[in-house]
Design a protein around this motif. Structure first.
Motif, PDB file in Angstrom:
ATOM      1  N   SER A  84       0.830  -1.209   0.000  1.00 31.21           N
ATOM      2  CA  SER A  84       0.000   0.000   0.000  1.00 31.21           C
ATOM      3  C   SER A  84       0.865   1.260   0.000  1.00 31.21           C
ATOM      4  O   SER A  84       0.456   2.300  -0.500  1.00 31.21           O
ATOM      5  CB  SER A  84      -0.981   0.005   1.175  1.00 31.21           C
ATOM      6  N   TYR A  85       2.090   1.163   0.538  1.00 29.34           N
ATOM      7  CA  TYR A  85       3.009   2.307   0.468  1.00 29.34           C
ATOM      8  C   TYR A  85       3.305   2.637  -1.000  1.00 29.34           C
ATOM      9  O   TYR A  85       3.434   3.794  -1.374  1.00 29.34           O
ATOM     10  CB  TYR A  85       4.312   1.991   1.201  1.00 29.34           C
ATOM     11  N   GLY A  86       3.415   1.597  -1.827  1.00 24.10           N
ATOM     12  CA  GLY A  86       3.626   1.812  -3.259  1.00 24.10           C
ATOM     13  C   GLY A  86       2.451   2.527  -3.895  1.00 24.10           C
ATOM     14  O   GLY A  86       2.623   3.480  -4.662  1.00 24.10           O
ATOM     15  N   LEU A  87       1.235   2.090  -3.575  1.00 20.19           N
ATOM     16  CA  LEU A  87       0.018   2.738  -4.104  1.00 20.19           C
ATOM     17  C   LEU A  87      -0.051   4.196  -3.669  1.00 20.19           C
ATOM     18  O   LEU A  87      -0.402   5.076  -4.440  1.00 20.19           O
ATOM     19  CB  LEU A  87      -1.239   2.020  -3.588  1.00 20.19           C
ATOM     20  N   SER A  88       0.260   4.408  -2.405  1.00 20.26           N
ATOM     21  CA  SER A  88       0.172   5.756  -1.851  1.00 20.26           C
ATOM     22  C   SER A  88       1.205   6.684  -2.485  1.00 20.26           C
ATOM     23  O   SER A  88       0.898   7.826  -2.837  1.00 20.26           O
ATOM     24  CB  SER A  88       0.380   5.689  -0.340  1.00 20.26           C
ATOM     25  N   TYR A  89       2.431   6.171  -2.643  1.00 16.67           N
ATOM     26  CA  TYR A  89       3.505   7.000  -3.203  1.00 16.67           C
ATOM     27  C   TYR A  89       3.189   7.407  -4.640  1.00 16.67           C
ATOM     28  O   TYR A  89       3.311   8.583  -5.019  1.00 16.67           O
ATOM     29  CB  TYR A  89       4.836   6.249  -3.149  1.00 16.67           C
ATOM     30  N   LEU A  90       2.758   6.451  -5.457  1.00 18.81           N
ATOM     31  CA  LEU A  90       2.529   6.739  -6.883  1.00 18.81           C
ATOM     32  C   LEU A  90       1.180   7.397  -7.139  1.00 18.81           C
ATOM     33  O   LEU A  90       1.089   8.377  -7.881  1.00 18.81           O
ATOM     34  CB  LEU A  90       2.619   5.445  -7.706  1.00 18.81           C
ATOM     35  N   LEU A  91       0.127   6.869  -6.517  1.00 18.47           N
ATOM     36  CA  LEU A  91      -1.233   7.292  -6.863  1.00 18.47           C
ATOM     37  C   LEU A  91      -1.870   8.201  -5.812  1.00 18.47           C
ATOM     38  O   LEU A  91      -2.986   8.683  -6.010  1.00 18.47           O
ATOM     39  CB  LEU A  91      -2.126   6.052  -7.078  1.00 18.47           C
ATOM     40  N   GLY A  92      -1.186   8.416  -4.697  1.00 20.55           N
ATOM     41  CA  GLY A  92      -1.727   9.297  -3.657  1.00 20.55           C
ATOM     42  C   GLY A  92      -2.910   8.708  -2.917  1.00 20.55           C
ATOM     43  O   GLY A  92      -3.700   9.439  -2.316  1.00 20.55           O
ATOM     44  N   ILE A  93      -3.057   7.391  -2.960  1.00 20.60           N
ATOM     45  CA  ILE A  93      -4.195   6.749  -2.307  1.00 20.60           C
ATOM     46  C   ILE A  93      -4.009   6.773  -0.792  1.00 20.60           C
ATOM     47  O   ILE A  93      -2.935   6.455  -0.288  1.00 20.60           O
ATOM     48  CB  ILE A  93      -4.375   5.307  -2.836  1.00 20.60           C
TER      49      ILE A  93
END
Length: 360
Positions: A265-274
């Motif tokens: 989820s850190y990856g999702l948050s970093y790239l997509l701002g989720i």
């Protein structure tokens, strides 16, 4: 063997209405008339007199309203620190964070950066902070993240999403007043509560598990099941229990670690701002291979509360974007080690992660 000597929050007050004691808690901590208290408050409370009227401002004290539409960034911390230094005649008496996990993380980071040189991004990692933070207080208005008790402050930096993990990060004082959570929207209540639930599953099934983290994790997991699966809890009871689940969930990972859902989820948050809670849920929904029982119960909770997760968020990403997310996820080595063990690199390949992301 060397055991970790972890700091804990030294003072905590719990109970509905305990927010009313904030002013008497702060009064003895004021350094002088020119050293203000700075209140960092989620801007959802901007026109909420019920909350803001209970904050007594004296001398040069300031309330700074902060939007949490985006996850906290290292650049945001640097800007806040600069503004606070410019607006204060002297170093502040303390930083008080009032809001959800994002606000609490910002309050912790700002209190650290007021006494440490450089930029916030320089301190992303483990035990890089040299000087103690100034006095800081955490007051959660939503339950689940465990930010009120943890020794990390999760920030998105220019290169990665990673916490400032240090002995100086935990709050000096926490006020747990479940009445402050009464107006949380249902989806947000669910996503943030699931952050706590996922903490527990990752901690309790991890290779770092020990009796300390297990005892806290089991208590928090039991509370989560009561709150999200049972029908006979009163609203107030559910609010109080979720506040304690958040506290115990945070404690369970203090002496262990989170796992696959958080790393990805850190990856999702970093790239997509989720947002963190939503991101955890999106990822966890696809992790039967790693957490079969935990995911099964999560799906029951999702159905019971009529929650529909965002779909297809990775469907139009380029190879380069997938690589960025995978790099962020793979950089969180302690999380993978906890989830799978020392030989995690044999099973967690770039192809494996891409395949999982493509399902989301």
């Amino acid at each position: 063997m060397t055991y970790k000597n972890f700091p804990m929050v030294p003072r905590v007050i719990f109970g509905r209405g305990s927010f009313n004691q904030l002013n008497e808690i702060l009064a003895p901590k004021r350094l002088n008339m020119n050293a203000p208290f700075i209140f960092l408050v989620d801007d959802v409370f901007k026109n909420n007199v019920w909350l803001t009227s209970r904050i007594s401002l004296s001398y040069d004290d300031k309330i700074v309203f902060i939007s949490t539409k985006e996850e906290p960034k290292t650049s945001q911390v640097d800007e806040l620190v600069e503004d606070i230094i410019l607006m204060s005649k002297e170093r502040p008496s303390g930083i008080i964070g009032i809001g959800g996990g994002a606000l609490l993380d910002l309050a912790k980071a700002v209190s650290i950066m007021i006494t440490n040189e450089g930029e916030a991004k320089d301190y992303q990692g483990w035990d890089l902070v040299k000087n103690p933070a100034i006095y800081h207080v955490g007051i959660p208005t939503i339950s689940g993240t465990g930010a009120e008790v943890s020794r990390t402050t999760v920030l998105t930096g220019p290169d990665r999403k990673l916490g400032i993990n240090s002995d100086y990060t935990p709050f000096d004082q926490v006020i747990l007043d479940s009445e402050l959570t009464k107006d949380v929207p249902k989806n947000q209540w669910f996503y943030t509560g699931m952050d706590c639930y996922i903490h527990c599953i990752e901690s309790l099934t991890g290779t770092y598990l020990n009796a300390f983290s297990e005892s806290y994790g089991e208590m928090a997991l039991d509370l989560c099941k009561q709150i999200f699966l049972e029908d006979n809890l009163s609203t107030i009871d559910a609010q109080e229990k979720l506040m304690m689940a958040s506290w115990h969930g945070g404690m369970s990972i203090a002496y262990s670690q989170v796992g696959v859902a958080h790393a990805m989820s850190y990856g999702l948050s970093y790239l997509l701002g989720i947002k963190h809670g939503v991101g955890n849920c999106i990822v966890f929904d696809h992790l039967e291979e790693f957490y079969p029982e935990g995911v099964e119960v999560f799906k029951q909770m999702k159905i019971k509360h009529n929650i529909t997760l965002p779909q297809g968020i990775c469907s139009s990403l380029s190879d380069k974007e997938f690589d960025i997310m995978i790099d962020v996820a793979l950089s969180l080595e302690p999380l993978w080690e906890n989830a799978i063990g020392n030989n995690w690199k044999k099973t967690i390949t770039r192809e494996k992660l891409r395949d999982l992301y493509q399902k989301m």
